[in-house]
Structure formats: structure tokens, C-alpha cells
Design a protein around this motif. Structure first.
Motif, PDB file in Angstrom:
ATOM      1  N   LYS A 112     -38.228 -12.671  17.641  1.00 55.01           N
ATOM      2  CA  LYS A 112     -38.103 -11.299  17.123  1.00 55.01           C
ATOM      3  C   LYS A 112     -37.560 -10.338  18.170  1.00 55.01           C
ATOM      4  O   LYS A 112     -36.977  -9.317  17.840  1.00 55.01           O
ATOM      5  CB  LYS A 112     -39.450 -10.800  16.608  1.00 55.01           C
ATOM      6  N   SER A 113     -37.753 -10.642  19.453  1.00 58.64           N
ATOM      7  CA  SER A 113     -37.277  -9.747  20.512  1.00 58.64           C
ATOM      8  C   SER A 113     -35.853 -10.079  20.963  1.00 58.64           C
ATOM      9  O   SER A 113     -35.327  -9.438  21.855  1.00 58.64           O
ATOM     10  CB  SER A 113     -38.230  -9.792  21.710  1.00 58.64           C
ATOM     11  N   TRP A 114     -35.243 -11.086  20.344  1.00 60.00           N
ATOM     12  CA  TRP A 114     -33.878 -11.484  20.689  1.00 60.00           C
ATOM     13  C   TRP A 114     -32.921 -11.002  19.616  1.00 60.00           C
ATOM     14  O   TRP A 114     -33.296 -10.793  18.472  1.00 60.00           O
ATOM     15  CB  TRP A 114     -33.753 -12.989  20.819  1.00 60.00           C
ATOM     16  N   ARG A 115     -31.651 -10.878  19.964  1.00 61.18           N
ATOM     17  CA  ARG A 115     -30.621 -10.506  18.986  1.00 61.18           C
ATOM     18  C   ARG A 115     -30.180 -11.780  18.254  1.00 61.18           C
ATOM     19  O   ARG A 115     -29.144 -12.361  18.523  1.00 61.18           O
ATOM     20  CB  ARG A 115     -29.444  -9.841  19.702  1.00 61.18           C
ATOM     21  N   VAL A 116     -31.027 -12.195  17.310  1.00 60.37           N
ATOM     22  CA  VAL A 116     -30.824 -13.440  16.582  1.00 60.37           C
ATOM     23  C   VAL A 116     -30.960 -13.164  15.089  1.00 60.37           C
ATOM     24  O   VAL A 116     -31.882 -12.469  14.670  1.00 60.37           O
ATOM     25  CB  VAL A 116     -31.873 -14.498  17.012  1.00 60.37           C
ATOM     26  N   CYS A 117     -30.050 -13.688  14.294  1.00 60.06           N
ATOM     27  CA  CYS A 117     -30.149 -13.595  12.830  1.00 60.06           C
ATOM     28  C   CYS A 117     -31.059 -14.718  12.358  1.00 60.06           C
ATOM     29  O   CYS A 117     -30.737 -15.885  12.536  1.00 60.06           O
ATOM     30  CB  CYS A 117     -28.780 -13.730  12.179  1.00 60.06           C
ATOM     31  N   VAL A 118     -32.191 -14.350  11.788  1.00 58.91           N
ATOM     32  CA  VAL A 118     -33.159 -15.326  11.310  1.00 58.91           C
ATOM     33  C   VAL A 118     -32.931 -15.544   9.820  1.00 58.91           C
ATOM     34  O   VAL A 118     -32.894 -14.593   9.046  1.00 58.91           O
ATOM     35  CB  VAL A 118     -34.601 -14.851  11.579  1.00 58.91           C
ATOM     36  N   HIS A 119     -32.754 -16.799   9.442  1.00 56.49           N
ATOM     37  CA  HIS A 119     -32.507 -17.157   8.044  1.00 56.49           C
ATOM     38  C   HIS A 119     -33.585 -18.126   7.574  1.00 56.49           C
ATOM     39  O   HIS A 119     -33.532 -19.315   7.885  1.00 56.49           O
ATOM     40  CB  HIS A 119     -31.129 -17.809   7.884  1.00 56.49           C
ATOM     41  N   PRO A 120     -34.590 -17.622   6.811  1.00 61.73           N
ATOM     42  CA  PRO A 120     -35.601 -18.535   6.275  1.00 61.73           C
ATOM     43  C   PRO A 120     -35.037 -19.337   5.106  1.00 61.73           C
ATOM     44  O   PRO A 120     -34.250 -18.823   4.312  1.00 61.73           O
ATOM     45  CB  PRO A 120     -36.717 -17.592   5.818  1.00 61.73           C
ATOM     46  N   LEU A 121     -35.401 -20.589   5.042  1.00 60.67           N
ATOM     47  CA  LEU A 121     -34.948 -21.478   3.975  1.00 60.67           C
ATOM     48  C   LEU A 121     -36.117 -21.787   3.044  1.00 60.67           C
ATOM     49  O   LEU A 121     -37.048 -22.485   3.441  1.00 60.67           O
ATOM     50  CB  LEU A 121     -34.423 -22.793   4.554  1.00 60.67           C
ATOM     51  N   PRO A 122     -36.113 -21.279   1.818  1.00 60.69           N
ATOM     52  CA  PRO A 122     -37.190 -21.637   0.888  1.00 60.69           C
ATOM     53  C   PRO A 122     -37.120 -23.136   0.599  1.00 60.69           C
ATOM     54  O   PRO A 122     -36.032 -23.692   0.454  1.00 60.69           O
ATOM     55  CB  PRO A 122     -36.869 -20.835  -0.372  1.00 60.69           C
ATOM     56  N   PRO A 123     -38.275 -23.790   0.501  1.00 60.44           N
ATOM     57  CA  PRO A 123     -38.267 -25.244   0.292  1.00 60.44           C
ATOM     58  C   PRO A 123     -37.465 -25.688  -0.933  1.00 60.44           C
ATOM     59  O   PRO A 123     -36.795 -26.703  -0.887  1.00 60.44           O
ATOM     60  CB  PRO A 123     -39.750 -25.585   0.128  1.00 60.44           C
ATOM     61  N   ALA A 124     -37.496 -24.927  -2.015  1.00 60.99           N
ATOM     62  CA  ALA A 124     -36.823 -25.373  -3.242  1.00 60.99           C
ATOM     63  C   ALA A 124     -35.380 -24.887  -3.357  1.00 60.99           C
ATOM     64  O   ALA A 124     -34.572 -25.506  -4.021  1.00 60.99           O
ATOM     65  CB  ALA A 124     -37.611 -24.908  -4.462  1.00 60.99           C
ATOM     66  N   LEU A 125     -35.046 -23.781  -2.733  1.00 62.71           N
ATOM     67  CA  LEU A 125     -33.710 -23.193  -2.895  1.00 62.71           C
ATOM     68  C   LEU A 125     -33.080 -23.014  -1.527  1.00 62.71           C
ATOM     69  O   LEU A 125     -33.092 -21.957  -0.951  1.00 62.71           O
ATOM     70  CB  LEU A 125     -33.798 -21.842  -3.605  1.00 62.71           C
ATOM     71  N   ARG A 126     -32.517 -24.068  -0.993  1.00 60.82           N
ATOM     72  CA  ARG A 126     -31.985 -24.026   0.367  1.00 60.82           C
ATOM     73  C   ARG A 126     -30.481 -23.888   0.401  1.00 60.82           C
ATOM     74  O   ARG A 126     -29.927 -23.506   1.392  1.00 60.82           O
ATOM     75  CB  ARG A 126     -32.375 -25.288   1.115  1.00 60.82           C
ATOM     76  N   VAL A 127     -29.818 -24.230  -0.645  1.00 61.99           N
ATOM     77  CA  VAL A 127     -28.399 -24.482  -0.562  1.00 61.99           C
ATOM     78  C   VAL A 127     -27.499 -23.256  -0.524  1.00 61.99           C
ATOM     79  O   VAL A 127     -27.118 -22.826   0.544  1.00 61.99           O
ATOM     80  CB  VAL A 127     -27.959 -25.460  -1.679  1.00 61.99           C
ATOM     81  N   PRO A 128     -27.108 -22.642  -1.635  1.00 63.35           N
ATOM     82  CA  PRO A 128     -25.980 -21.716  -1.587  1.00 63.35           C
ATOM     83  C   PRO A 128     -26.227 -20.420  -0.844  1.00 63.35           C
ATOM     84  O   PRO A 128     -25.370 -19.975  -0.098  1.00 63.35           O
ATOM     85  CB  PRO A 128     -25.669 -21.437  -3.058  1.00 63.35           C
ATOM     86  N   LYS A 129     -27.367 -19.806  -1.025  1.00 66.57           N
ATOM     87  CA  LYS A 129     -27.588 -18.486  -0.429  1.00 66.57           C
ATOM     88  C   LYS A 129     -27.556 -18.528   1.089  1.00 66.57           C
ATOM     89  O   LYS A 129     -26.950 -17.686   1.725  1.00 66.57           O
ATOM     90  CB  LYS A 129     -28.899 -17.888  -0.926  1.00 66.57           C
TER      91      LYS A 129
END
Length: 139
Positions: free
Chosen positions: A106-123
Motif C-alpha cells: 500500500k505504501s508503494w506506487r503499485v497498481c493492485v488488481h484483485p482477482l475474484p476466484p470465479a471471475l478472473r478473466v476479461p476484466k
């Protein structure tokens, strides 16, 4: 590294476990080609270990994927702290929603992308591609 080609080049999310079952091998370096506007193609190299990078290689780094947020993953880097690293390079952290990334991220300049277990693909692939477009040197 098992699924890097499917995610970054083909735009399809394949879990590491599924990639292994399909026979994917862990490679030290993967060369990717991404289409650009106007029909051009840009080539990227994804490496698993930065110790093999030369000074010239470091000048071509576009983005960094954070594995777990622990300081040890940055040993051997020319920049010493994650704050310095992510001030210079675009950072990404992909994680499953049921696995929390290290709070230090959280203290770094990083884009965090959570992946939901069921819907990982297109978004996530679309979001990642859109974010990568904004990295200096990416396009």
C-alpha cells in the motif's frame, strides 16, 4: 512465469495450476509481442530473475510485478528499496481476493488488481493492459 504469455500477450487469464496441467514450462525469460495502434508490434521480455540483467537491460525495464510484497524479492536490484524501484518503474500486484497482499504494498506506487476466484478473466486482463499503456517506455 507459467502463465505470463497467456495473460500479457494473449489477454487470457490462466491460473498457474491450469498452465502446469496443460504442460507449460517455467522459463527464465519469455519474449512477448503485443500489437500496437497502427498495426505495429512491440516486443517485451519478461524475466523471472533480475540478477541476469545488464545495465543496458535495466534501461529497458518497463514494469515490475510484485510477487508477495516481501523485501527479499528485491535483492540484487540496482535500486535498493521498493519505494525507489516503484518511483522509477510501473508496478503491478495481482492477487486473489481471498489472499491479502502484504500491507507494505500500500505504501508503494503499485497498481493492485484483485482477482475474484470465479471471475478472473476479461476484466483484469483489460485493466492490466490499460494500466500498462500508461507506463513510461511501454508504448
Amino acid at each position: 512465469m507459467y502463465n505470463v504469455r497467456s495473460v500479457l500477450e494473449e489477454g487470457k487469464f490462466v491460473s498457474t495450476a491450469d498452465a502446469k496441467r496443460a504442460g507449460a514450462r517455467r522459463e527464465a525469460k519469455v519474449t512477448l509481442r503485443r500489437p500496437m495502434k497502427g498495426g505495429a508490434v512491440k516486443t517485451y521480455e519478461v524475466v523471472d530473475n533480475v540478477r541476469s540483467l545488464s545495465k543496458r537491460d535495466w534501461s529497458r525495464v518497463v514494469a515490475v510485478f510484485v510477487a508477495n510484497g516481501k523485501q527479499y524479492q528485491f535483492s540484487g536490484w540496482p535500486l535498493k528499496t521498493p519505494v525507489e524501484i516503484f518511483a522509477q518503474y510501473c508496478g503491478f500486484c495481482l492477487h486473489y481476493t481471498d489472499v491479502r497482499p502484504d500491507p507494505a504494498i500500500k505504501s508503494w506506487r503499485v497498481c493492485v488488481h484483485p482477482l475474484p476466484p470465479a471471475l478472473r478473466v476479461p476484466k483484469i486482463v483489460h485493466a492490466l493492459s490499460a494500466t500498462l499503456h500508461r507506463c513510461p517506455g511501454a508504448y
